[in-house]
Write a protein that holds these residues in place. Structure first.
Motif, short mmCIF file in Angstrom:
data_model
loop_
_atom_site.label_atom_id
_atom_site.label_comp_id
_atom_site.label_asym_id
_atom_site.label_seq_id
_atom_site.Cartn_x
_atom_site.Cartn_y
_atom_site.Cartn_z
N GLU A 195 8.53 -24.12 -86.69
CA GLU A 195 8.30 -25.44 -87.30
C GLU A 195 9.51 -25.85 -88.14
O GLU A 195 9.96 -27.00 -88.10
CB GLU A 195 7.05 -25.38 -88.18
N TRP B 167 5.14 -19.23 -86.32
CA TRP B 167 4.92 -20.68 -86.36
C TRP B 167 5.83 -21.33 -87.41
O TRP B 167 6.48 -22.35 -87.16
CB TRP B 167 3.46 -20.99 -86.66
N GLU C 164 -0.97 -24.91 -88.64
CA GLU C 164 -0.60 -26.26 -89.10
C GLU C 164 -1.10 -26.52 -90.52
O GLU C 164 -0.36 -27.06 -91.35
CB GLU C 164 -1.13 -27.34 -88.15
ZN LIG Z 1 3.57 -28.92 -86.89
#
Ligand SMILES: [Zn+2]
Ligand SMILES: Nc1ncc(C[C@H](C[SeH])C(=O)O)cc1Cl
Ligand SMILES: [Zn+2]
Ligand SMILES: [Zn+2]
Length: 305
Positions: free
Chosen positions: A81, A77, A288
């Protein structure tokens, strides 16, 4: 395309690393830091503008412990990102213009494969222990930081077996060699584990406070506040020994004693309801919110070079 919201096999992760780095040559370069016990290559991704340059760097690894699958997902991720928000997110753009991130998506590849094919709850490496039928060493007890003095076992059958000597595991040796070689540029070491929702820093091998305790503490408090701002997820931060348990041989303590001041261990979601078997539905929110903590730390490093 690559699905960042599910748990991916080693083959899928490896293919992803090749494709995302070749698709973004101005932001990502890929290099080997050596092989695992079973012969798989440990590839490091260097993320940053003009990857040829040597800027101050953050080193982050995931997948120390095989069963902690959310951590492998987080490193994927993070890389995605970084490259997909470079140019649009001013914060990430600034970080990547002025720093590099070394990301090791899977430290313990052999163990990760084993959790996919044989035992989902495996933790250690998959090396043979001489004189025992039990396999593997706990890589987070295998570093030269109070090695095997506390919170570790010298029984090869234990899940916290410290190994036959510090850096006995080729994976530990590979990581330690890279950090030793690059310690002049590596300003922060982040190692991502699960579960418990903690942000730990040295020391775990003793109760003594680190020389930089107050700064490490305040940065960790800022980081977990940033994390909490997204979905309200509550973390606790503090020195490992007092916050989780006394334990020796950890990579964070080793990196700190080598001179990497900002050295942290993340323990991601959850607090025990699902534990290591965190549902895929929680990958996105977990990643996140963790992005915010990692960016907070990286910004502090950048502002205190
Ligand atoms: Zn994000
Ligand atoms: N230095 C350390 N930092 C963090 C931890 C906690 C992780 C959590 Se999975 C472990 O037990 O290996 C353990 C140690 Cl020895
Ligand atoms: Zn772990
Ligand atoms: Zn853990």
């Amino acid at each position: 395309g690559h699905d960042y919201t599910k748990y991916n096999s080693w083959a899928t992760i490896n293919d992803w690393a090749i494709s995302i780095s070749s698709a973004n040559p101005d932001l990502i370069s890929r290099q080997s830091i050596g092989n695992t016990y079973e012969g798989r290559t440990m590839h490091l991704l260097k993320i940053g503008k003009n990857t040829g340059s040597n800027k101050p760097a953050v080193f982050m690894d995931c997948g120390f412990h095989a069963r902690e699958w959310i951590t492998h997902a987080f490193c994927q991720w993070f890389v995605n990102e970084a490259v997909s928000t470079y140019g649009s997110d001013p914060d990430m753009t600034n970080l990547l213009d002025r720093m590099d991130f070394f990301v090791l998506p899977v430290f313990n590849i052999d163990g990760y494969e084993y959790t996919w094919n044989r035992d989902r709850m495996w933790r250690k490496t998959r090396s043979k222990n001489s004189g025992s039928s039990c396999i593997g060493t706990d890589p987070n007890r295998n570093f030269n930081a109070g090695w095997c003095t506390v919170g570790a076992s010298s029984n090869p059958c234990s899940d916290t077996y410290c190994g036959s000597s510090p850096e006995s595991e080729i994976e530990s040796k590979n990581l330690a060699n890279f950090i030793r070689t690059n310690k002049s540029v590596i300003k922060a070491y982040l190692t991502v584990h699960s579960y418990s929702q903690l942000l730990l820093f040295p020391y775990s091998y003793k109760y003594d406070l680190a020389a930089h305790h107050s700064e490490l503490m305040s940065v960790s408090q800022g980081a977990i506040a940033a994390l909490r701002s997204l979905y309200g997820t509550k973390y606790t931060s503090g020195p490992g020994a007092a916050t989780i348990y006394p334990a020796a041989g950890g990579s964070d303590d080793w990196a700190y004693d080598l001179g990497v001041k900002y050295s942290y261990t993340f323990e991601l979601r959850d607090e025990g309801r699902y534990g290591f078997l965190l549902p895929e539905s929680q990958i996105k929110p977990t990643c996140e919110e963790t992005m915010l903590a990692v960016k907070y730390i990286a910004n502090h490093v950048l502002n205190n070079l």
